[in-house]
Write a protein that holds these residues in place. Structure first.
Motif, PDB file in Angstrom:
ATOM      1  N   HIS A  62      25.910  66.966  65.693  1.00 48.95           N
ATOM      2  CA  HIS A  62      26.189  65.788  66.409  1.00 48.95           C
ATOM      3  C   HIS A  62      24.896  64.741  66.695  1.00 48.95           C
ATOM      4  O   HIS A  62      24.770  64.378  67.761  1.00 48.95           O
ATOM      5  N   PRO A  63      24.328  64.538  65.760  1.00 52.24           N
ATOM      6  CA  PRO A  63      23.185  63.460  65.962  1.00 52.24           C
ATOM      7  C   PRO A  63      23.750  62.027  66.405  1.00 52.24           C
ATOM      8  O   PRO A  63      24.692  61.624  66.158  1.00 52.24           O
ATOM      9  N   SER A  64      22.778  61.515  67.361  1.00 53.29           N
ATOM     10  CA  SER A  64      23.224  60.187  67.631  1.00 53.29           C
ATOM     11  C   SER A  64      22.792  59.112  66.715  1.00 53.29           C
ATOM     12  O   SER A  64      22.246  59.408  65.652  1.00 53.29           O
ATOM     13  N   ALA A  65      23.587  58.053  66.778  1.00 55.26           N
ATOM     14  CA  ALA A  65      23.238  56.748  65.909  1.00 55.26           C
ATOM     15  C   ALA A  65      21.774  56.394  65.740  1.00 55.26           C
ATOM     16  O   ALA A  65      21.382  56.215  64.695  1.00 55.26           O
ATOM     17  N   GLN A  66      20.920  56.709  66.807  1.00 55.22           N
ATOM     18  CA  GLN A  66      19.549  56.386  66.814  1.00 55.22           C
ATOM     19  C   GLN A  66      18.925  57.412  65.937  1.00 55.22           C
ATOM     20  O   GLN A  66      17.970  56.853  65.048  1.00 55.22           O
ATOM     21  N   VAL A  67      19.509  58.645  65.869  1.00 57.48           N
ATOM     22  CA  VAL A  67      18.662  59.553  65.081  1.00 57.48           C
ATOM     23  C   VAL A  67      18.935  59.260  63.550  1.00 57.48           C
ATOM     24  O   VAL A  67      18.191  59.145  62.739  1.00 57.48           O
ATOM     25  N   VAL A  68      20.234  58.836  63.266  1.00 56.51           N
ATOM     26  CA  VAL A  68      20.541  58.603  61.867  1.00 56.51           C
ATOM     27  C   VAL A  68      19.945  57.512  61.336  1.00 56.51           C
ATOM     28  O   VAL A  68      19.394  57.386  60.362  1.00 56.51           O
ATOM     29  N   ALA A  69      19.751  56.453  62.259  1.00 54.82           N
ATOM     30  CA  ALA A  69      19.200  55.225  61.669  1.00 54.82           C
ATOM     31  C   ALA A  69      17.702  55.486  61.360  1.00 54.82           C
ATOM     32  O   ALA A  69      17.180  54.724  60.659  1.00 54.82           O
ATOM     33  N   ALA A  70      17.109  56.354  62.430  1.00 51.17           N
ATOM     34  CA  ALA A  70      15.755  56.573  62.211  1.00 51.17           C
ATOM     35  C   ALA A  70      15.590  57.404  60.755  1.00 51.17           C
ATOM     36  O   ALA A  70      14.568  57.290  59.833  1.00 51.17           O
ATOM     37  N   LEU A  71      16.365  58.405  60.440  1.00 49.30           N
ATOM     38  CA  LEU A  71      16.265  59.228  59.362  1.00 49.30           C
ATOM     39  C   LEU A  71      16.404  58.079  58.031  1.00 49.30           C
ATOM     40  O   LEU A  71      15.985  58.327  57.136  1.00 49.30           O
ATOM     41  N   ALA A  72      17.506  57.155  58.192  1.00 47.20           N
ATOM     42  CA  ALA A  72      17.864  56.300  56.981  1.00 47.20           C
ATOM     43  C   ALA A  72      16.738  55.528  56.945  1.00 47.20           C
ATOM     44  O   ALA A  72      16.187  55.320  55.466  1.00 47.20           O
ATOM     45  N   ARG A  73      16.131  55.184  57.600  1.00 41.95           N
ATOM     46  CA  ARG A  73      14.745  54.104  57.504  1.00 41.95           C
ATOM     47  C   ARG A  73      13.566  55.073  56.797  1.00 41.95           C
ATOM     48  O   ARG A  73      12.953  54.731  55.903  1.00 41.95           O
ATOM     49  N   ALA A  74      13.495  56.400  57.293  1.00 40.91           N
ATOM     50  CA  ALA A  74      12.363  57.032  56.783  1.00 40.91           C
ATOM     51  C   ALA A  74      12.622  57.753  55.392  1.00 40.91           C
ATOM     52  O   ALA A  74      11.593  57.959  54.687  1.00 40.91           O
ATOM     53  N   LEU A  75      13.634  57.795  55.052  1.00 41.66           N
ATOM     54  CA  LEU A  75      14.322  58.054  53.746  1.00 41.66           C
ATOM     55  C   LEU A  75      14.435  57.131  52.837  1.00 41.66           C
ATOM     56  O   LEU A  75      14.888  57.171  51.694  1.00 41.66           O
ATOM     57  N   GLN A  76      14.342  55.746  53.271  1.00 39.07           N
ATOM     58  CA  GLN A  76      14.421  54.500  52.680  1.00 39.07           C
ATOM     59  C   GLN A  76      15.847  54.529  51.844  1.00 39.07           C
ATOM     60  O   GLN A  76      15.941  54.128  50.552  1.00 39.07           O
ATOM     61  N   LEU A  77      16.649  54.893  52.717  1.00 38.57           N
ATOM     62  CA  LEU A  77      18.090  54.588  51.976  1.00 38.57           C
ATOM     63  C   LEU A  77      18.456  53.414  51.750  1.00 38.57           C
ATOM     64  O   LEU A  77      18.258  52.427  52.633  1.00 38.57           O
ATOM     65  N   SER A  78      19.482  52.930  50.678  1.00 29.50           N
ATOM     66  CA  SER A  78      20.367  51.793  50.699  1.00 29.50           C
ATOM     67  C   SER A  78      21.177  51.501  51.876  1.00 29.50           C
ATOM     68  O   SER A  78      21.684  52.463  52.554  1.00 29.50           O
ATOM     69  N   THR A  79      21.582  50.415  51.999  1.00 27.72           N
ATOM     70  CA  THR A  79      22.735  50.138  52.938  1.00 27.72           C
ATOM     71  C   THR A  79      24.000  50.999  52.708  1.00 27.72           C
ATOM     72  O   THR A  79      24.525  51.552  53.774  1.00 27.72           O
ATOM     73  N   ASP A  80      24.656  51.250  51.193  1.00 24.77           N
ATOM     74  CA  ASP A  80      25.729  51.996  51.344  1.00 24.77           C
ATOM     75  C   ASP A  80      25.100  53.630  51.494  1.00 24.77           C
ATOM     76  O   ASP A  80      26.042  54.070  52.314  1.00 24.77           O
TER      77      ASP A  80
END
Length: 292
Positions: A62-80
């Motif tokens: 159950h990661p927080s939204a803050q954790v998921v957002a940080a991982l998305a930035r680090a992994l250079q994910l697209s919006t989708d």
């Protein structure tokens, strides 16, 4: 289960497709991992290695939204892809009408090639999302601040000190420009509670902000000179430019100095010595933000 059918599998697949060069890291001889190592992802996202391991193994469910957002930035994910990561974590993706904290992959690739420049990436509410190592070397480590205090408007009007080292501004129009930006952001993102809370806090606590807000202050960002009082090299005077990204909420704040100047030499010294310290000092494991 398919690699993208659970968060751990998705994180592994996204991590494997990134080269260290994509995030500004050197590729050393003898490296066996084709993509990013867990340690590298953890450092980029500001998480502990153990927490990244537990996420990939499905033991941190159950990661927080803050954790998921940080991982998305680090992994250079697209919006989708970022939205998909939120859903895999059991969270709703950021809704329309809220400030996007997403840093486009193209912007992140540019940043990886701008390591010599102090660059900070901010969202529409002027919250710091991402920064280069040179930014940290010049301005100070933003991770010493709680996330809610990594905001330029709070620093400017509330004295929270986003810059860990004192900064002397030479742009008298900056306060009005920040107020105008927040007014536009609130109109564009009326459902964003943190943004509304930021404006309410500043109107309550800062007479200057409240005055500028009430008179409908209008301003625009121009190139300005700022002097950073650095504890290691003394005063560093830089040109500060704000660059916007079409089609995105993010803006880049870039510090630079004329080639061959004393200030440019100081920036290069800070960049090099910070890299030497990072190479010789183990990165401390940071506890993950509170999970939800």
């Amino acid at each position: 289960m398919d690699d993208l059918g659970d968060l751990g599998g998705a994180l592994r697949r996204w991590r494997d497709r990134l080269s260290p060069l994509d995030v500004g890291l050197p590729v050393r001889a003898g490296r066996r991992a084709a993509g990013l190592r867990r340690e590298e992802l953890a450092d980029l996202a500001g998480l502990s290695v153990d927490y990244v391991v537990r996420l990939e193994q499905g033991r941190a469910e159950h990661p927080s939204a803050q954790v998921v957002a940080a991982l998305a930035r680090a992994l250079q994910l697209s919006t989708d892809e970022s939205d998909h990561a939120f859903r895999l974590a059991g969270l709703l993706p950021p809704a329309d009408g809220t400030v996007s904290r997403h840093v486009p992959p193209g912007v992140q690739r540019i940043l990886s090639r701008l390591q010599e420049f102090p660059v900070g990436v901010f969202d529409a509410a002027w919250t710091l999302l991402h920064w280069t190592p040179s930014w940290e070397a010049l301005i100070g480590d933003p991770t010493t601040l709680p996330p809610e205090d990594r905001n330029l408007a709070r620093a400017l009007f509330g004295g929270t000190g986003l810059a860990r080292h004192p900064v002397r501004h030479a742009d008298p129009g900056m306060p009005a420009a920040i107020v105008a930006d927040l007014r536009a952001a609130l109109a564009d993102h009326p459902r964003d509670r943190p943004l509304a809370g930021l404006v309410a806090d500043l109107r309550r606590d800062s007479p200057e902000f409240s005055r500028l807000w009430d008179v409908g202050a209008v301003g625009r960002h121009v190139s300005a000179r700022k002097t950073i009082e650095h504890p290691d090299v003394g005063d560093v005077t830089c040109d500060c430019d704000v660059l916007t990204v079409p089609g995105s909420d993010v803006r880049l704040v870039v510090y630079s100095a004329a080639t061959g100047s004393v200030d440019a030499e100081k920036l290069e010294f800070l960049r090099v010595t910070r890299g030497q310290r990072a190479a010789s000092t183990p990165t401390p494991a940071t506890a993950p933000p509170a999970t939800s």
